[in-house]
Design a protein around this motif. Structure first.
Motif, PDB file in Angstrom:
ATOM      1  N   LYS A 122      39.592 -46.353 -21.726  1.00  0.00           N
ATOM      2  CA  LYS A 122      40.003 -45.014 -21.707  1.00  0.00           C
ATOM      3  C   LYS A 122      38.867 -44.047 -21.021  1.00  0.00           C
ATOM      4  N   GLY A 123      38.072 -44.956 -20.412  1.00  0.00           N
ATOM      5  CA  GLY A 123      37.467 -44.330 -19.316  1.00  0.00           C
ATOM      6  C   GLY A 123      36.818 -45.039 -18.338  1.00  0.00           C
ATOM      7  N   TYR A 124      36.139 -44.450 -17.216  1.00  0.00           N
ATOM      8  CA  TYR A 124      36.101 -45.464 -16.022  1.00  0.00           C
ATOM      9  C   TYR A 124      34.706 -46.313 -16.305  1.00  0.00           C
ATOM     10  N   ARG A 125      34.083 -46.006 -17.292  1.00  0.00           N
ATOM     11  CA  ARG A 125      32.577 -46.568 -17.344  1.00  0.00           C
ATOM     12  C   ARG A 125      32.863 -48.129 -17.962  1.00  0.00           C
ATOM     13  N   THR A 126      34.020 -47.897 -18.841  1.00  0.00           N
ATOM     14  CA  THR A 126      34.445 -49.223 -19.486  1.00  0.00           C
ATOM     15  C   THR A 126      35.037 -50.165 -18.255  1.00  0.00           C
ATOM     16  N   TYR A 127      36.025 -49.455 -17.765  1.00  0.00           N
ATOM     17  CA  TYR A 127      36.569 -50.357 -16.617  1.00  0.00           C
ATOM     18  C   TYR A 127      35.835 -51.132 -15.858  1.00  0.00           C
ATOM     19  N   LEU A 183      31.231 -35.915 -20.657  1.00  0.00           N
ATOM     20  CA  LEU A 183      31.549 -37.281 -20.473  1.00  0.00           C
ATOM     21  C   LEU A 183      32.760 -37.774 -19.962  1.00  0.00           C
ATOM     22  N   ALA A 184      34.008 -37.081 -20.042  1.00  0.00           N
ATOM     23  CA  ALA A 184      35.181 -37.229 -19.347  1.00  0.00           C
ATOM     24  C   ALA A 184      35.259 -36.847 -17.852  1.00  0.00           C
ATOM     25  N   GLU A 185      34.231 -36.225 -17.550  1.00  0.00           N
ATOM     26  CA  GLU A 185      34.299 -35.949 -16.011  1.00  0.00           C
ATOM     27  C   GLU A 185      33.651 -37.133 -14.983  1.00  0.00           C
ATOM     28  N   ILE A 186      34.103 -37.309 -13.759  1.00  0.00           N
ATOM     29  CA  ILE A 186      33.488 -38.207 -13.171  1.00  0.00           C
ATOM     30  C   ILE A 186      32.380 -37.758 -12.337  1.00  0.00           C
ATOM     31  N   PRO A 187      31.135 -38.150 -12.276  1.00  0.00           N
ATOM     32  CA  PRO A 187      29.948 -37.572 -11.711  1.00  0.00           C
ATOM     33  C   PRO A 187      30.260 -37.609 -10.147  1.00  0.00           C
ATOM     34  N   ALA A 188      29.329 -36.818  -9.478  1.00  0.00           N
ATOM     35  CA  ALA A 188      29.352 -36.753  -7.877  1.00  0.00           C
ATOM     36  C   ALA A 188      29.204 -37.954  -7.222  1.00  0.00           C
ATOM     37  N   GLY A 191      31.938 -40.368  -6.452  1.00  0.00           N
ATOM     38  CA  GLY A 191      33.048 -39.940  -5.496  1.00  0.00           C
ATOM     39  C   GLY A 191      33.381 -40.763  -4.450  1.00  0.00           C
ATOM     40  N   GLY A 192      34.550 -41.337  -4.330  1.00  0.00           N
ATOM     41  CA  GLY A 192      34.769 -42.264  -3.202  1.00  0.00           C
ATOM     42  C   GLY A 192      34.503 -43.786  -3.755  1.00  0.00           C
ATOM     43  N   ASP A 193      34.235 -44.185  -4.968  1.00  0.00           N
ATOM     44  CA  ASP A 193      33.785 -45.478  -5.370  1.00  0.00           C
ATOM     45  C   ASP A 193      35.508 -45.906  -5.574  1.00  0.00           C
ATOM     46  N   ALA A 194      35.701 -47.040  -5.028  1.00  0.00           N
ATOM     47  CA  ALA A 194      37.057 -47.598  -4.791  1.00  0.00           C
ATOM     48  C   ALA A 194      37.626 -48.261  -6.195  1.00  0.00           C
ATOM     49  N   ASP A 195      36.624 -48.654  -7.158  1.00  0.00           N
ATOM     50  CA  ASP A 195      37.075 -49.022  -8.348  1.00  0.00           C
ATOM     51  C   ASP A 195      37.392 -48.034  -9.342  1.00  0.00           C
ATOM     52  N   VAL A 196      36.427 -47.014  -9.229  1.00  0.00           N
ATOM     53  CA  VAL A 196      36.739 -45.516  -9.978  1.00  0.00           C
ATOM     54  C   VAL A 196      38.017 -44.871  -9.687  1.00  0.00           C
ATOM     55  N   ASP A 197      38.229 -44.973  -8.304  1.00  0.00           N
ATOM     56  CA  ASP A 197      39.603 -44.361  -7.942  1.00  0.00           C
ATOM     57  C   ASP A 197      40.813 -45.058  -8.187  1.00  0.00           C
ATOM     58  N   PHE A 198      40.637 -46.491  -8.499  1.00  0.00           N
ATOM     59  CA  PHE A 198      41.523 -47.387  -8.799  1.00  0.00           C
ATOM     60  C   PHE A 198      41.921 -46.953 -10.424  1.00  0.00           C
ATOM     61  N   PHE A 199      40.952 -47.049 -11.124  1.00  0.00           N
ATOM     62  CA  PHE A 199      41.151 -46.758 -12.657  1.00  0.00           C
ATOM     63  C   PHE A 199      41.942 -45.336 -12.648  1.00  0.00           C
ATOM     64  N   LEU A 200      41.121 -44.258 -11.925  1.00  0.00           N
ATOM     65  CA  LEU A 200      42.063 -42.787 -12.110  1.00  0.00           C
ATOM     66  C   LEU A 200      43.370 -42.813 -11.703  1.00  0.00           C
ATOM     67  N   ASN A 201      43.728 -43.690 -10.699  1.00  0.00           N
ATOM     68  CA  ASN A 201      45.123 -43.909 -10.067  1.00  0.00           C
ATOM     69  C   ASN A 201      45.952 -44.755 -11.172  1.00  0.00           C
ATOM     70  N   ARG A 202      45.391 -45.512 -12.012  1.00  0.00           N
ATOM     71  CA  ARG A 202      46.096 -46.308 -12.983  1.00  0.00           C
ATOM     72  C   ARG A 202      45.970 -45.570 -14.521  1.00  0.00           C
ATOM     73  N   ASN A 203      45.078 -44.892 -14.630  1.00  0.00           N
ATOM     74  CA  ASN A 203      45.099 -44.214 -15.866  1.00  0.00           C
ATOM     75  C   ASN A 203      44.760 -42.815 -15.530  1.00  0.00           C
ATOM     76  N   ASP A 205      45.951 -39.975 -16.985  1.00  0.00           N
ATOM     77  CA  ASP A 205      45.680 -39.164 -18.445  1.00  0.00           C
ATOM     78  C   ASP A 205      44.705 -39.712 -19.427  1.00  0.00           C
ATOM     79  N   TYR A 206      43.734 -40.470 -18.689  1.00  0.00           N
ATOM     80  CA  TYR A 206      42.514 -40.913 -19.802  1.00  0.00           C
ATOM     81  C   TYR A 206      41.712 -39.747 -20.522  1.00  0.00           C
ATOM     82  N   ARG A 207      41.664 -38.699 -20.107  1.00  0.00           N
ATOM     83  CA  ARG A 207      41.160 -37.544 -20.730  1.00  0.00           C
ATOM     84  C   ARG A 207      41.947 -37.308 -21.891  1.00  0.00           C
TER      85      ARG A 207
END
Length: 236
Positions: A122-127, A183-188, A191-203, A205-207
């Motif tokens: 439910k957050g990028y850190r776990t993914y 904690l739900a926000e993506i730190p600066a 930004g541009g991290d491909a795996d973080v962007d992939f998680f955000l695209n797939r989920n 509404d994680y917030r």
């Protein structure tokens, strides 16, 4: 902060420790009621506890190991439930060490059955545990598609009526554990991290507490980097 880990059966966790675990979850998540926390705990078999030098609880992860069948073959599954590390301890590898110890036990007891890690993000850190520690997993930016059918079967069995196979997302009814701000926000720096962007695209509404179901084969051959080193040590 230096941490150590303990692996404890859920049945051995007393009321005071359970209250401490719930309080730690509530520091980082909204809508974590005591009743919901206890329900999750009742469906797990093992807890990895992260402890400071004075014995204070600084994090934990609940786990369940079970056997099921897929396409006529028995498999072993390690399902991770509630997981939290106090933000003051971010960067510690102690949770990974504890998880690898649990995974090593499962591999040793599997009698040749394929083993898999089934987790919800439910957050990028776990993914990010997946691309950091595994070669093959699903959902992934590259590859992993052969795992989708198994993921769908596991998620639909465990979360009937909540799992959407078209997106690998789980929508629980009501409010269930939303990450607190900030904690739900993506730190600066992410930004541009491909795996973080992939998680955000797939989920996206994680917030709101939506979970992305994920899976990875557990084997030494499928690990990489620090995950491979720690699992090798645990297996030894």
């Amino acid at each position: 902060m230096r941490l150590t880990h303990e692996i404890r059966p859920i049945a051995t966790l007393g009321p005071a420790l359970r209250r401490e675990m719930h309080a730690l979850m509530a520091e980082c998540y909204d809508d974590i009621t005591s009743a919901a926390f206890e329900r999750d705990l009742a469906n797990k078999t093992i807890a990895v506890l992260l402890l400071a030098a004075d014995g204070k609880l600084m994090g934990f992860s609940t786990q369940k190991i079970y056997t099921t069948s897929h396409l006529g073959r028995e498999i072993r599954v390690l399902f991770s439930g509630d997981t939290i590390v106090s933000p003051v301890c971010w960067g510690s590898q102690e949770l990974v060490k504890g998880w690898c110890a649990v995974a090593a036990r499962m591999l040793a007891d599997s009698e040749g059955m394929p083993c898999y890690w089934f987790l919800l993000s439910k957050g990028y850190r776990t993914y990010l545990y997946l691309p950091l520690f595994f070669r093959n997993y699903h959902p992934a930016r590259n590859g992993g598609g052969e795992l989708r059918e198994l993921l769908d079967a596991l998620a639909e069995d465990k979360f009937p009526g909540c799992y959407d196979a078209s997106s690998s997302l789980i929508h629980f009814p009501g409010r269930t554990g939303r990450l607190r701000q900030p904690l739900a926000e993506i730190p600066a720096h992410r930004g541009g991290d491909a795996d973080v962007d992939f998680f955000l695209n797939r989920n996206p509404d994680y917030r709101n507490g939506v979970e992305l179901a994920c899976i990875a084969p557990i084997s030494l051959e499928n690990t990489r980097g620090v995950g491979r080193r720690l699992l090798t040590r645990a297996l030894a």
